[in-house]
Design a protein around this motif. Sequence first.
Motif, PDB file in Angstrom:
ATOM      1  N   ILE A 177      -1.326 -12.293 108.321  1.00 47.10           N
ATOM      2  CA  ILE A 177      -1.401 -13.595 107.655  1.00 47.10           C
ATOM      3  C   ILE A 177      -2.667 -14.344 108.069  1.00 47.10           C
ATOM      4  N   GLU A 178      -3.063 -14.200 109.319  1.00 42.97           N
ATOM      5  CA  GLU A 178      -4.306 -14.843 109.767  1.00 42.97           C
ATOM      6  C   GLU A 178      -5.496 -14.315 108.973  1.00 42.97           C
ATOM      7  N   ILE A 179      -5.533 -12.998 108.763  1.00 42.61           N
ATOM      8  CA  ILE A 179      -6.614 -12.398 107.975  1.00 42.61           C
ATOM      9  C   ILE A 179      -6.544 -12.871 106.533  1.00 42.61           C
ATOM     10  N   VAL A 180      -5.339 -12.914 105.982  1.00 41.55           N
ATOM     11  CA  VAL A 180      -5.162 -13.364 104.603  1.00 41.55           C
ATOM     12  C   VAL A 180      -5.669 -14.798 104.434  1.00 41.55           C
ATOM     13  N   CYS A 181      -5.399 -15.641 105.401  1.00 36.63           N
ATOM     14  CA  CYS A 181      -5.865 -17.034 105.330  1.00 36.63           C
ATOM     15  C   CYS A 181      -7.390 -17.102 105.306  1.00 36.63           C
ATOM     16  N   LYS A 182      -8.045 -16.284 106.109  1.00 37.32           N
ATOM     17  CA  LYS A 182      -9.507 -16.274 106.142  1.00 37.32           C
ATOM     18  C   LYS A 182     -10.074 -15.743 104.821  1.00 37.32           C
ATOM     19  N   LEU A 183      -9.430 -14.711 104.277  1.00 40.02           N
ATOM     20  CA  LEU A 183      -9.867 -14.190 102.980  1.00 40.02           C
ATOM     21  C   LEU A 183      -9.672 -15.228 101.890  1.00 40.02           C
ATOM     22  N   ASN A 184      -8.602 -15.991 101.996  1.00 43.68           N
ATOM     23  CA  ASN A 184      -8.335 -17.044 101.019  1.00 43.68           C
ATOM     24  C   ASN A 184      -9.446 -18.092 101.021  1.00 43.68           C
ATOM     25  N   ASP A 185      -9.991 -18.369 102.195  1.00 41.04           N
ATOM     26  CA  ASP A 185     -11.102 -19.317 102.284  1.00 41.04           C
ATOM     27  C   ASP A 185     -12.320 -18.803 101.518  1.00 41.04           C
ATOM     28  N   VAL A 186     -12.599 -17.493 101.649  1.00 36.15           N
ATOM     29  CA  VAL A 186     -13.727 -16.896 100.917  1.00 36.15           C
ATOM     30  C   VAL A 186     -13.490 -16.996  99.416  1.00 36.15           C
ATOM     31  N   ALA A 187     -12.259 -16.701  99.003  1.00 39.40           N
ATOM     32  CA  ALA A 187     -11.925 -16.754  97.579  1.00 39.40           C
ATOM     33  C   ALA A 187     -12.101 -18.163  97.025  1.00 39.40           C
ATOM     34  N   GLU A 188     -11.667 -19.157  97.766  1.00 37.58           N
ATOM     35  CA  GLU A 188     -11.788 -20.542  97.301  1.00 37.58           C
ATOM     36  C   GLU A 188     -13.250 -20.934  97.126  1.00 37.58           C
ATOM     37  N   LYS A 189     -14.093 -20.466  98.011  1.00 30.95           N
ATOM     38  CA  LYS A 189     -15.522 -20.760  97.891  1.00 30.95           C
ATOM     39  C   LYS A 189     -16.126 -20.095  96.661  1.00 30.95           C
ATOM     40  N   ARG A 190     -15.538 -18.958  96.241  1.00 30.32           N
ATOM     41  CA  ARG A 190     -15.984 -18.275  95.028  1.00 30.32           C
ATOM     42  C   ARG A 190     -15.414 -18.926  93.766  1.00 30.32           C
TER      43      ARG A 190
ATOM     44  N   LYS B 247     -15.220 -13.617  86.922  1.00 26.91           N
ATOM     45  CA  LYS B 247     -16.181 -13.565  88.027  1.00 26.91           C
ATOM     46  C   LYS B 247     -15.916 -12.294  88.818  1.00 26.91           C
ATOM     47  N   SER B 248     -16.498 -11.194  88.370  1.00 27.26           N
ATOM     48  CA  SER B 248     -16.215  -9.905  88.982  1.00 27.26           C
ATOM     49  C   SER B 248     -17.332  -9.392  89.891  1.00 27.26           C
ATOM     50  N   GLN B 249     -18.448 -10.125  89.949  1.00 25.16           N
ATOM     51  CA  GLN B 249     -19.551  -9.705  90.805  1.00 25.16           C
ATOM     52  C   GLN B 249     -19.512 -10.460  92.135  1.00 25.16           C
ATOM     53  N   PHE B 250     -20.014  -9.800  93.180  1.00 25.40           N
ATOM     54  CA  PHE B 250     -20.058 -10.404  94.517  1.00 25.40           C
ATOM     55  C   PHE B 250     -21.497 -10.579  94.975  1.00 25.40           C
ATOM     56  N   GLU B 251     -21.745 -11.679  95.650  1.00 22.88           N
ATOM     57  CA  GLU B 251     -23.015 -11.851  96.359  1.00 22.88           C
ATOM     58  C   GLU B 251     -22.956 -11.056  97.661  1.00 22.88           C
ATOM     59  N   ASP B 252     -24.113 -10.691  98.176  1.00 15.39           N
ATOM     60  CA  ASP B 252     -24.158  -9.898  99.413  1.00 15.39           C
ATOM     61  C   ASP B 252     -23.468 -10.618 100.567  1.00 15.39           C
ATOM     62  N   ASP B 253     -23.685 -11.933 100.659  1.00 15.02           N
ATOM     63  CA  ASP B 253     -23.087 -12.663 101.774  1.00 15.02           C
ATOM     64  C   ASP B 253     -21.566 -12.733 101.660  1.00 15.02           C
ATOM     65  N   GLU B 254     -21.040 -12.677 100.435  1.00 18.07           N
ATOM     66  CA  GLU B 254     -19.588 -12.668 100.252  1.00 18.07           C
ATOM     67  C   GLU B 254     -18.991 -11.350 100.733  1.00 18.07           C
ATOM     68  N   ILE B 255     -19.641 -10.247 100.380  1.00 20.58           N
ATOM     69  CA  ILE B 255     -19.175  -8.931 100.846  1.00 20.58           C
ATOM     70  C   ILE B 255     -19.239  -8.863 102.363  1.00 20.58           C
ATOM     71  N   GLU B 256     -20.314  -9.393 102.929  1.00 18.65           N
ATOM     72  CA  GLU B 256     -20.454  -9.382 104.395  1.00 18.65           C
ATOM     73  C   GLU B 256     -19.354 -10.208 105.046  1.00 18.65           C
ATOM     74  N   ALA B 257     -19.033 -11.340 104.478  1.00 15.36           N
ATOM     75  CA  ALA B 257     -17.976 -12.193 105.034  1.00 15.36           C
ATOM     76  C   ALA B 257     -16.622 -11.481 104.970  1.00 15.36           C
ATOM     77  N   ILE B 258     -16.350 -10.820 103.864  1.00 10.66           N
ATOM     78  CA  ILE B 258     -15.090 -10.083 103.724  1.00 10.66           C
ATOM     79  C   ILE B 258     -15.011  -8.955 104.737  1.00 10.66           C
ATOM     80  N   GLU B 259     -16.115  -8.240 104.916  1.00 12.71           N
ATOM     81  CA  GLU B 259     -16.131  -7.127 105.871  1.00 12.71           C
ATOM     82  C   GLU B 259     -15.906  -7.613 107.302  1.00 12.71           C
ATOM     83  N   ARG B 260     -16.486  -8.746 107.639  1.00  9.21           N
ATOM     84  CA  ARG B 260     -16.290  -9.294 108.983  1.00  9.21           C
ATOM     85  C   ARG B 260     -14.819  -9.634 109.215  1.00  9.21           C
TER      86      ARG B 260
END
Length: 322
Positions: free
Chosen positions: A250-263, A303-316
């Motif tokens: 759930i902690e990981i899901v919350c962080k991913l949710n933050d990335v999604a909201e920014k997108r 919105k199906s494309q990702f910026e490089d920094d978004e992919i990097e954030a998800i990977e982290r």
Amino acid sequence: MSYKRCGNSGLLLPEFSLGLWHNFGLNDNFDNVRTIVRNAFDAGVTHFDLANNYGPPPGSAESNFGKILKLDLANYRDEIIVSTKAGWKMWEGPYGDFGSKKYLVSSLEQSLKRMGIDYVDIFYHHRPDSSTPLEETIGALDLMVRQGKALYVGISSYDKEETKAALKMFDELGTPCLIHQPRYSMFDRWIEDGLLELLGKQGVGCIVFSPLAQGLLTNKYLNGIPKTSRAASGRGNGALEVGQITPERIEIVCKLNDVAEKRGQSLAQMALVWAKRDPRVTSVLLGVSRPEQLNDSLAALKKSQFEDDEIEAIERILSGPL
């Protein structure tokens, strides 16, 4: 909706296909099921994915889909891709499970009767079976194509080495393997360890299931387990279970949710387009229980494309402890 060629074949599949694994059986509201299928087709989702044991109860998803075909889509059969599978337990006794020719041939006959159609577009062996010679299983798939009961055949959940062996047998028989259907999501990335590379080199399509990790990659479980959720339902047949929803996840899901909201997307929408980011992935299977969920999922394509920094954030985030 955009369409993509499936491997080296001439068949085009939609970016998103509709999976009828859960929520489409006799235990579910038929009018709701009917609305989802009709709305999906109207939105350009031409591929509907089933299996003999989908429901619940087993077989009822095919029966319901057959009713919808007859009632609403009979005039559009040539514009629809229907797939089904066999490989998991379907009926009692020695011939209702695994990968024997007896089981696979009998199962496809039953599936065709339940759906009221003469052929399926794609028939899969649903899982590898070490107890049955692979030659027998692949030979049965080849037979179905030659009999005209399946236009194409594929495999599901085979690992890299199992896939390599199966593809060799398909080549020897002269019936190409159209497609592989593996599980794939941000939380389950096993296909990146050689399988995707093999499929790409061999010209085999790839359609992934469970891109939302059975609902875990949504905002549904951010604040606990809702009583109406899939995890709380105890549906079985591979559905998400309460024990899989850990505080670490759930902690990981919350962080991913933050990335999604920014997108500007929901977490579910981001997870869906993430699953199709690799060009070797032909299509992503959607699993929905309500028309509103279908609409929300399809909106992910805006919105199906990702910026490089978004992919990097998800990977982290994903590389952190589970």
